[in-house]
Design an enzyme around this catalytic site. Structure first.
Site, PDB file in Angstrom:
ATOM      1  NE  ARG A  24       1.910  -1.409   0.363  1.00 45.27           N
ATOM      2  CZ  ARG A  24       2.655  -0.635  -0.415  1.00 45.27           C
ATOM      3  NH1 ARG A  24       2.723  -0.892  -1.711  1.00 45.27           N
ATOM      4  NH2 ARG A  24       3.309   0.393   0.092  1.00 45.27           N
TER       5      ARG A  24
ATOM      6  CD  GLU B 122       5.167  -7.694  -1.620  1.00 45.80           C
ATOM      7  OE1 GLU B 122       5.763  -6.606  -1.713  1.00 45.80           O
ATOM      8  OE2 GLU B 122       4.220  -8.039  -2.357  1.00 45.80           O
TER       9      GLU B 122
ATOM     10  CG  HIS C 103       6.078  -4.840  -4.452  1.00 46.08           C
ATOM     11  ND1 HIS C 103       5.604  -4.859  -3.161  1.00 46.08           N
ATOM     12  CD2 HIS C 103       5.728  -3.619  -4.944  1.00 46.08           C
ATOM     13  CE1 HIS C 103       4.999  -3.711  -2.883  1.00 46.08           C
ATOM     14  NE2 HIS C 103       5.071  -2.936  -3.947  1.00 46.08           N
TER      15      HIS C 103
END
Length: 315
Positions: free
Chosen positions: A234, A263, A281
């Site tokens: 993360r 993000e 991601h």
């Protein structure tokens, strides 16, 4: 019309994922926790399960909108967006989707490590631009096989990463809450010691308040000018400001990053750096794995609504 027993929450649900859930049980849909108050009050009492996907905070106030809510089935292994303590206090179970995505996330971690060390992004640009023919070869990059790697967090995903990198003849070091049974890998009781002992540092921690900023400025500084950081956990687990400073000043060698603070609106400082590999991601982003995650999420919803044991309970 039957009142919905399932709330599907998350703007990022794909159409087929939503359809699969809605075909299984009477359902209604909202974009995320901030839209849950828009569910008609007359329907809220019927909601017994939430299928959740996303990173927006899902706390006690949202849970209290649904007096008969019994399970929050999260899409993803990380469930830090969900206030598990608040859920437990209300007798609500939380589930996630571990294991099915470990291979994909580990594969991407290795890919980013290789891409950064072998300057593959710059190499492709060199070919596509015609500079290979005009200017000749790129400067030599660095060897990965036989070097030393540290894994921060030797859970399911961290172990998969370590197993892959061991096949590259790399010396494996790790830091975890406790020493694990491993094939002779080196345990470090603190992350600073780990960072100082390795060439590459891979972050595979769970998210949440307990690991926020865990890879601190001290850890980053300990890596040294050839150290490379890879993060597939993360964005919160790394002190992003300290990382950017170190990258800009050449105090570490580079980074491979699939996760960021804020993000998808990442800090624009990253975009100016040549020594980073940036990904959106997409650690679990294969067709096969996302399907398996969706099926496991549905299996948890089904188990709860039919009174069976939850396949992957968190609390």
């Amino acid at each position: 019309m039957t009142d919905p027993v399932l709330l599907i929450s998350g703007a990022s649900f794909k159409e087929d994922e939503r359809a699969r859930l809605a075909e299984a049980y009477p359902a209604t849909f909202v974009d995320g926790p901030d839209a849950m108050s828009g569910v008609p009050e007359g329907q809220r009492g019927a909601i017994r399960a939430v299928a959740y996907k996303g990173h927006k905070p899902f706390g006690g106030a949202e849970m209290d909108l649904f007096p008969n809510l019994g399970v929050i089935a999260n899409y993803g292994v990380g469930y830090d967006a969900i206030d598990v303590a608040a859920a437990s206090a209300r007798g609500i179970k939380v589930t996630n989707t571990p294991d099915v995505l470990s291979d994909d996330v580990a594969d991407l971690a290795v890919a980013m490590l290789l891409a950064q060390a072998r300057t593959m992004r710059l190499g492709e640009a060199h070919v596509r631009s015609g500079d290979w023919a005009k200017k000749g070869e790129l400067p030599l990059n660095r060897k990965v096989s036989g070097s030393t790697v540290g894994i921060v967090g030797l859970g399911r995903i961290g172990r998969e990463i370590a197993d892959r990198l061991a096949a590259f003849k790399m010396e494996i070091h790790y830091h975890s809450r406790s020493e694990k049974e491993t094939p002779g890998w080196t345990y470090h009781a603190d992350p600073v010691s780990l960072a100082g002992a390795v060439d590459f540092l891979v972050v595979a921690l769970v998210g949440g308040s307990a690991t926020e900023g865990y890879v601190s400025k001290e850890v980053i500084d300990a890596m040294g000018p050839r150290g490379v950081l890879v993060n597939i956990s993360r964005g919160t687990t790394v002190d992003e400001g300290a990382l950017l400073d170190a990258l800009e000043e050449g105090r570490i060698g580079g980074a491979g990053l699939d996760v960021f603070l804020n993000e998808p609106n990442l800090d624009p400082r990253f975009l100016k750096l040549e020594n980073v590999v940036l990904q959106p991601h997409q650690g679990s982003g294969s067709v096969e794995t996302r399907r398996d995650m969706a099926l496991l999420q549905l299996a948890n919803v089904r188990a709860f609504l039919e009174g069976a044991a939850l396949p992957t309970a968190v609390n």
